[in-house]
Motif scaffolding. Sequence first.
Motif, short mmCIF file in Angstrom:
data_model
loop_
_atom_site.label_atom_id
_atom_site.label_comp_id
_atom_site.label_asym_id
_atom_site.label_seq_id
_atom_site.Cartn_x
_atom_site.Cartn_y
_atom_site.Cartn_z
N LYS A 1 0.86 -1.18 0.00
CA LYS A 1 0.00 0.00 0.00
C LYS A 1 0.90 1.23 0.00
O LYS A 1 1.68 1.45 0.93
CB LYS A 1 -0.92 0.00 1.22
CG LYS A 1 -1.92 -1.14 1.19
CD LYS A 1 -2.85 -1.08 2.37
CE LYS A 1 -3.79 -2.26 2.32
NZ LYS A 1 -4.67 -2.30 3.48
N HIS A 2 0.82 2.00 -1.06
CA HIS A 2 1.68 3.16 -1.26
C HIS A 2 1.48 4.20 -0.16
O HIS A 2 0.36 4.57 0.17
CB HIS A 2 1.40 3.79 -2.62
CG HIS A 2 2.35 4.88 -2.97
ND1 HIS A 2 3.66 4.63 -3.29
CD2 HIS A 2 2.20 6.21 -3.05
CE1 HIS A 2 4.27 5.78 -3.54
NE2 HIS A 2 3.40 6.75 -3.41
N GLY A 3 2.61 4.67 0.44
CA GLY A 3 2.57 5.76 1.40
C GLY A 3 2.37 5.36 2.85
O GLY A 3 2.20 6.23 3.70
N GLU A 4 2.40 4.08 3.19
CA GLU A 4 2.18 3.67 4.57
C GLU A 4 3.46 3.48 5.37
O GLU A 4 3.41 3.44 6.58
CB GLU A 4 1.37 2.36 4.60
CG GLU A 4 -0.08 2.55 4.26
CD GLU A 4 -0.89 1.31 4.55
OE1 GLU A 4 -0.30 0.25 4.85
OE2 GLU A 4 -2.13 1.40 4.48
N MET A 5 4.59 3.36 4.71
CA MET A 5 5.85 3.08 5.40
C MET A 5 6.38 4.34 6.11
O MET A 5 6.33 5.44 5.56
CB MET A 5 6.88 2.59 4.39
CG MET A 5 8.15 2.11 5.00
SD MET A 5 9.16 1.35 3.73
CE MET A 5 10.74 2.00 4.16
N ASP A 6 6.88 4.17 7.32
CA ASP A 6 7.50 5.28 8.05
C ASP A 6 8.92 5.46 7.53
O ASP A 6 9.77 4.58 7.68
CB ASP A 6 7.51 4.97 9.55
CG ASP A 6 8.11 6.09 10.36
OD1 ASP A 6 8.14 7.24 9.88
OD2 ASP A 6 8.55 5.82 11.49
N ILE A 7 9.18 6.61 6.91
CA ILE A 7 10.49 6.82 6.28
C ILE A 7 11.30 7.92 6.98
O ILE A 7 12.24 8.46 6.40
CB ILE A 7 10.33 7.15 4.79
CG1 ILE A 7 9.49 8.41 4.59
CG2 ILE A 7 9.75 5.98 4.02
CD1 ILE A 7 9.54 8.94 3.17
N THR A 8 10.98 8.23 8.23
CA THR A 8 11.70 9.31 8.91
C THR A 8 13.18 8.98 9.07
O THR A 8 14.02 9.86 8.92
CB THR A 8 11.08 9.60 10.29
OG1 THR A 8 11.02 8.39 11.05
CG2 THR A 8 9.69 10.17 10.16
N THR A 9 13.52 7.73 9.33
CA THR A 9 14.92 7.35 9.47
C THR A 9 15.65 7.51 8.14
O THR A 9 16.78 8.04 8.10
CB THR A 9 15.04 5.89 9.96
OG1 THR A 9 14.33 5.77 11.18
CG2 THR A 9 16.48 5.51 10.17
N GLN A 10 15.03 7.10 7.06
CA GLN A 10 15.66 7.24 5.75
C GLN A 10 15.84 8.71 5.38
O GLN A 10 16.87 9.08 4.80
CB GLN A 10 14.82 6.53 4.66
CG GLN A 10 14.88 5.02 4.74
CD GLN A 10 13.85 4.43 5.69
OE1 GLN A 10 13.22 5.13 6.48
NE2 GLN A 10 13.69 3.13 5.63
N GLU A 11 14.85 9.54 5.73
CA GLU A 11 14.96 10.96 5.43
C GLU A 11 16.09 11.60 6.21
O GLU A 11 16.84 12.43 5.67
CB GLU A 11 13.64 11.67 5.73
CG GLU A 11 12.54 11.34 4.75
CD GLU A 11 11.20 11.94 5.13
OE1 GLU A 11 11.02 12.30 6.32
OE2 GLU A 11 10.34 12.03 4.25
N LYS A 12 16.25 11.24 7.48
CA LYS A 12 17.34 11.79 8.29
C LYS A 12 18.69 11.33 7.76
O LYS A 12 19.65 12.10 7.71
CB LYS A 12 17.19 11.36 9.74
CG LYS A 12 16.06 12.07 10.47
CD LYS A 12 15.95 11.61 11.90
CE LYS A 12 14.78 12.26 12.61
NZ LYS A 12 14.65 11.79 14.00
N THR A 13 18.78 10.07 7.34
CA THR A 13 20.02 9.54 6.79
C THR A 13 20.38 10.28 5.51
O THR A 13 21.54 10.68 5.31
CB THR A 13 19.90 8.03 6.52
OG1 THR A 13 19.59 7.37 7.74
CG2 THR A 13 21.19 7.47 5.96
N PHE A 14 19.40 10.47 4.64
CA PHE A 14 19.66 11.17 3.38
C PHE A 14 20.07 12.62 3.63
O PHE A 14 20.98 13.15 2.98
CB PHE A 14 18.43 11.11 2.48
CG PHE A 14 18.64 11.76 1.14
CD1 PHE A 14 19.45 11.15 0.19
CD2 PHE A 14 18.05 12.97 0.84
CE1 PHE A 14 19.66 11.75 -1.04
CE2 PHE A 14 18.25 13.57 -0.39
CZ PHE A 14 19.06 12.96 -1.33
N GLU A 15 19.40 13.28 4.58
CA GLU A 15 19.74 14.66 4.92
C GLU A 15 21.19 14.75 5.43
O GLU A 15 21.94 15.65 5.05
CB GLU A 15 18.78 15.19 5.98
CG GLU A 15 19.01 16.63 6.36
CD GLU A 15 18.04 17.10 7.42
OE1 GLU A 15 18.39 18.06 8.14
OE2 GLU A 15 16.94 16.53 7.53
#
Length: 44
Positions: free
Chosen positions: A5-19
């Motif tokens: 289901k598109h958009g259900e995954m929590d990606i805060t860790t990935q966003e912080k890593t990318f930042e």
Amino acid sequence: MAEHKHGEMDITTQEKTFEGFVKTVAWSAVIIIVFLVLLAMING
């Protein structure tokens, strides 16, 4: 297998890593450019 289901995954860790990665690359580029400019000025 679960249905995706598109958009259900929590990606805060990935966003912080990318930042952090982008900040590291940007600072590394600045440091390398400053180093090269200083090296060019010293060697004239």
